[in-house]
Design an enzyme around this catalytic site. Sequence first.
Site, PDB file in Angstrom:
ATOM      1  N   THR A 198      -5.802  -5.262  -4.553  1.00  0.00           N
ATOM      2  CA  THR A 198      -4.386  -5.614  -4.396  1.00  0.00           C
ATOM      3  C   THR A 198      -4.197  -6.803  -3.467  1.00  0.00           C
ATOM      4  O   THR A 198      -3.295  -7.621  -3.661  1.00  0.00           O
ATOM      5  CB  THR A 198      -3.603  -4.388  -3.859  1.00  0.00           C
ATOM      6  OG1 THR A 198      -3.690  -3.358  -4.841  1.00  0.00           O
ATOM      7  CG2 THR A 198      -2.153  -4.701  -3.601  1.00  0.00           C
ATOM      8  N   SER A 254     -10.648  -2.237  -7.658  1.00  0.00           N
ATOM      9  CA  SER A 254     -11.829  -1.507  -7.168  1.00  0.00           C
ATOM     10  C   SER A 254     -12.057  -0.180  -7.888  1.00  0.00           C
ATOM     11  O   SER A 254     -13.153   0.376  -7.836  1.00  0.00           O
ATOM     12  CB  SER A 254     -11.757  -1.297  -5.661  1.00  0.00           C
ATOM     13  OG  SER A 254     -10.788  -0.339  -5.327  1.00  0.00           O
ATOM     14  N   SER A 255     -11.043   0.318  -8.597  1.00  0.00           N
ATOM     15  CA  SER A 255     -11.263   1.548  -9.373  1.00  0.00           C
ATOM     16  C   SER A 255     -12.146   1.265 -10.584  1.00  0.00           C
ATOM     17  O   SER A 255     -12.667   2.189 -11.206  1.00  0.00           O
ATOM     18  CB  SER A 255      -9.925   2.149  -9.818  1.00  0.00           C
ATOM     19  OG  SER A 255      -9.210   1.202 -10.587  1.00  0.00           O
TER      20      SER A 255
HETATM   21  N1  ASP Z   1      -6.004  -0.523  -7.536  1.00  0.00           N
HETATM   22  C1  ASP Z   1      -6.186  -1.367  -6.372  1.00  0.00           C
HETATM   23  C2  ASP Z   1      -7.676  -1.517  -6.111  1.00  0.00           C
HETATM   24  O1  ASP Z   1      -8.277  -0.616  -5.617  1.00  0.00           O
HETATM   25  C3  ASP Z   1      -5.484  -0.760  -5.208  1.00  0.00           C
HETATM   26  C4  ASP Z   1      -5.537  -1.550  -3.933  1.00  0.00           C
HETATM   27  O2  ASP Z   1      -6.271  -2.495  -3.776  1.00  0.00           O
HETATM   28  O3  ASP Z   1      -4.756  -1.188  -3.025  1.00  0.00           O
HETATM   29  O4  ASP Z   1      -8.247  -2.526  -6.443  1.00  0.00           O
END
Ligand code: ASP
Length: 356
Positions: free
Chosen positions: A64, A109-110
């Site tokens: 993010t 990152s997921s």
């Molecule tokens: N979905 C995002 C990630 O983990 C969430 C974040 O970065 O806050 O890449």
Amino acid sequence: MAFSISRRGFLSVAALTAGASVVSSCASAKDSKGTEGSVTQDAGDKVDHSKVSGHIVVLSTGGTIASTADASGALVPTVSGPDLVEPLYDSFDKNKLTMEVKEIAQLDSSAMTLEDTDNIVRHVREALTREDVDGVIVTHGTDSMEESAIAVDTFIDGEKPVVLTGAMRPFDDPAPDGPANLALAVETVTNPQNKGAFIAFGGTVLPARGAYKSHTEHADGFSTNGGERPKGLDFKPMKDVRVDIIAAYPGAPGDLIEASVKTGAQGLVIEGMGAGNIGSSLADAAIKAAATIPVVLSTRVDAGPVSGVYGGAGGGATLGEKGIISSGTLRAGQSRILVAAAVATGTEAKALFDAP
Ligand code: ASP
């Protein structure tokens, strides 16, 4: 210097960035709600950015912090590493602080795999071996930051700081939290008293081991259960290792474990209930699996250790006697990385967990 009990169990940023030792700051191993041994310092000990010096490597990986909204409003990582870091020079002095930025991934990152984790660890290790580098910052999505953080922590010698940071709000948000988190990461990584891996986030610095994302939206969305860092391991890639996480629930069938082992899992983490308990069907299968692969028992509960005090077929005490390893203070995500590291390096998995 005034200290107060922290709700979430960690030593505050100001202490870490203003000179307190980090090793002793894993204070909250007993209770991440902060009722024992954890402190937060009152705000006020500001680091003077114009005086911060050192040479650091910044590895950007997406998340993010590097995301902007696309035409449909969905967030996607688009911002380059250099563009992410450049605004830091509004407050840090270019002549004292030098940053070498490498964009090594551009991912949510997921979506990361163990191959991506290996890539991060490799780049971190490569940078740390250089004498001219004082420390490394990794910008990262928050969803799996805890996994990458403990992977880095496991595969470094812990002599220099590595700080992971990210953001809850995107780069193009009217009030982004990324810039403050990055500044905090710089403060942390340039303090030579900080050794090992950390997550710097939402005004707080947490040792990597034991840290976990504890809120889906809050800007201070990380907490910790603490834990003792064992000696670092020599790096071996984890990409070909499969470790599955099995969630326990009342009545969960042992078939879940059997299917996992049958289809190639080389290690298992069971996310148990309470202080580390599971039902009898899952317990039978877990005990059978533990005869051939490492099986670690963690908990779905947010805070507190896995203590193995209950008897009965799937009680933690019984499982411990049958060769199942307690995760101690760690939750399933970080436990899985440790089991993968153990399998990849041929280390006994139990040696990487700090449970008795
Ligand atoms: N979905 C995002 C990630 O983990 C969430 C974040 O970065 O806050 O890449």
